[in-house]
Design an enzyme around this catalytic site. Structure first.
Site, PDB file in Angstrom:
ATOM      1  N   CYS A  43      24.399  42.126  16.787  1.00 50.78           N
ATOM      2  CA  CYS A  43      25.941  42.005  17.517  1.00 50.78           C
ATOM      3  C   CYS A  43      25.593  41.559  18.795  1.00 50.78           C
ATOM      4  CB  CYS A  43      26.537  43.535  17.015  1.00 50.78           C
ATOM      5  SG  CYS A  43      28.116  43.541  17.839  1.00 50.78           S
TER       6      CYS A  43
ATOM      7  N   SER B 153      25.760  42.485  27.108  1.00 47.51           N
ATOM      8  CA  SER B 153      25.826  41.926  25.522  1.00 47.51           C
ATOM      9  C   SER B 153      25.311  43.243  25.100  1.00 47.51           C
ATOM     10  CB  SER B 153      24.451  41.316  25.508  1.00 47.51           C
ATOM     11  OG  SER B 153      24.046  41.156  24.619  1.00 47.51           O
ATOM     12  N   HIS B 154      25.386  43.278  23.712  1.00 49.31           N
ATOM     13  CA  HIS B 154      24.113  45.016  22.966  1.00 49.31           C
ATOM     14  C   HIS B 154      23.664  43.712  22.172  1.00 49.31           C
ATOM     15  CE1 HIS B 154      25.060  48.000  20.497  1.00 49.31           C
ATOM     16  NE2 HIS B 154      26.227  48.362  19.771  1.00 49.31           N
ATOM     17  N   SER B 155      22.775  42.781  22.743  1.00 50.78           N
ATOM     18  CA  SER B 155      21.450  43.019  22.852  1.00 50.78           C
ATOM     19  C   SER B 155      20.393  43.505  24.146  1.00 50.78           C
ATOM     20  CB  SER B 155      21.681  40.868  22.846  1.00 50.78           C
ATOM     21  OG  SER B 155      21.993  40.426  23.249  1.00 50.78           O
TER      22      SER B 155
ATOM     23  N   ASN C  42      18.227  48.401  22.077  1.00 53.94           N
ATOM     24  CA  ASN C  42      18.548  48.945  21.099  1.00 53.94           C
ATOM     25  C   ASN C  42      17.768  49.685  20.359  1.00 53.94           C
ATOM     26  OD1 ASN C  42      21.645  48.131  21.287  1.00 53.94           O
ATOM     27  ND2 ASN C  42      20.791  46.511  21.140  1.00 53.94           N
TER      28      ASN C  42
END
Length: 469
Positions: free
Chosen positions: A39, A161-163, A341
């Site tokens: 995501c 950014s979820h990255s 993450n």
């Protein structure tokens, strides 16, 4: 209130200062894990500060300087997404193009917004959304908007950014920025020496071991047969395809172009509070006081309340999925300084009838079992499964998802003007996913923010505020 304007006064690119060594114009390539790529859009959080700085431009300048210092250590946040020509997958190129800092003002006063923990359409004006236009490589990975209110207080709307980060990583990045802005000397090493390298997760993705799923039958897909959350999702998808389940299933598809916005068609967003007294009372009444966590109680209560509110047929399968920190699950464990993450989903599934018949402590036992199943082998197989082509989920109203941020003490985020009065986590990719955050007004209290269809709000409110023991 929604019609009130916010005036953009200045937009500035913020680059690391000094520039990290060995980062040329083209930048180093940071290979992302499959979790990072899941995501990659901007996810937004808003922090409200009632303290009135005498010189607003001065605090914005201090925040800019602090962000420059933070980006020196957290330099991927100043990079851009990049399509790897060999694999066709997203990575981050650390080209130091910078974060975006927006200075804004409004005549609106904070008290006019009411309960800050509840979604307000005006919040959309407190975050900056750069135009995407389909080009990931142009999108900044960190965007900040600092908005001064008419009363002198201000809001900090942060999009990352979820990255780059999960919730824990984002909290550490914001904490480093706040401490460096305020000039405090208690910056702990992991905040200014984060580990960005994903090598350990990349090695795990190439794992050849198996994690068998006890619930899976022999006809399951070979990949998903090993990974419980994926198998449960397939069950829900097959169930949705096999029966017409009314118009509400037309809402809820994950639309990547709108991730981070609360404008999901048909859904309204509500925040509910469970007090420490309520949670402890549930633990005592079911006889598990001291033997279960606050998360286990809240997740169980939420799952039961949501399914009662939606009034599914008794034979339908429902599923609870929740994030699990994998940092201490891998062998060897990931460093606590790891910035990327580091989560997987754990999953519990049963029929509506079985869930209603189960006592609260029986459901908590299933959640505990799902947590305990997350081992090194589980994580490796999960990462491998994510290597398959990813597509948006179809509408799955029987799926309840929970993201737990309640262990991150965001209330301590002090940029030198005092701690925030409140925070609001903007909508997740799936509107019916619940986000757990700490209650700023009561130690031990939990805020639960969730998207609901209008026809379910009253029923959910009733069941959620009632002890379902």
């Amino acid at each position: 209130m929604e019609s009130e304007s916010v005036t953009i006064k200045n937009v500035t690119s913020v680059c690391p200062d000094p520039l990290p060594l060995a980062k040329g114009e083209d930048g180093d390539l940071l290979s992302l894990s499959n979790i990072d790529r899941k995501c990659p859009m901007l996810m937004y959080t808003i922090f409200f500060y009632r303290t009135a700085p005498h010189d607003f431009e001065s605090i914005v300048q201090k925040m800019k300087t602090g962000l420059e210092k933070a980006l020196f250590y957290w330099y991927p946040a100043a990079g851009r997404l990049h399509t790897n020509q060999e694999s066709g997958k997203l990575d981050i190129i650390c080209n130091m193009k910078g974060a975006l800092l927006v200075e804004a003002s409004t005549a609106v006063e904070i008290p006019q917004l009411g309960d800050l923990s509840q979604y307000n359409p005006f919040y959309e004006k407190l975050v900056h959304r750069p135009p995407l236009d389909g080009y990931f490589s142009d999108m900044p990975l960190t965007v900040v908007q600092v908005t001064r209110f008419g009363c002198g207080g201000f809001a900090v709307g942060v999009g990352t950014s979820h990255s780059l980060f999960d919730g824990q990583g984002k909290f550490k990045f914001l904490t480093a920025w706040a401490l460096l802005t305020s000039g405090r000397s208690d910056v702990i090493p992991m905040l200014i020496q984060p580990m960005h390298d994903r090598s350990q997760l990349l090695l795990a993705e190439n794992n050849e071991n198996n994690t068998e799923c006890d619930d899976c039958d022999d006809n399951s897909d070979p990949m998903t047969k090993m990974v419980v959350p994926f198998y449960h999702l397939i069950q829900l998808i097959e169930q949705a395809m096999s029966s017409a389940h009314g118009p509400e299933t037309t809402a809820g598809e994950c639309n990547y172009s709108r991730i981070g916005s609360t404008l999901h068609d048909g859904y309204v967003f509500r925040t509910f509070t469970l007090s420490d007294r309520f949670i402890d009372g549930v633990k005592r009444e079911i006889g598990l006081d001291g033997n279960c966590s606050t998360f286990e109680v809240v997740a169980t209560h939420l799952w039961k309340a949501r399914n009662k509110a939606l009034n599914f047929d008794k034979e339908r399968k429902v599923c609870l999925q929740f994030t699990m920190n994998l940092r201490n699950k891998l062998v060897p464990p990931l460093s606590e300084a790891f910035s990327g993450n580091a989560y997987v989903l754990a999953s519990v599934s049963c029929t509506v009838g079985d869930l209603e018949k189960e006592s609260l402590d029986e459901t908590i036992g299933k959640i505990k079992a799902a947590q305990e199943s997350v081992t090194d082998d589980y994580v490796r197989k999960y990462l491998e499964a994510l290597d398959a082509p990813q597509v948006p989920l179809p509408p799955l109203t029987e799926l309840t998802m929970v993201n737990d941020l309640s262990m991150c003490p965001f209330h301590k985020l002090d940029f030198g003007q005092g701690r925030p009065t409140c925070m609001y986590e903007m909508a997740p990719a799936l509107p019916y996913a619940a986000c757990l955050t700490e209650n700023f007004n009561e130690e031990g209290g939990i805020n639960v923010t969730i998207g609901l269809l209008p026809q379910h709000v009253d029923a959910f409110t009733h069941y959620f505020q009632t002890k379902l023991v």
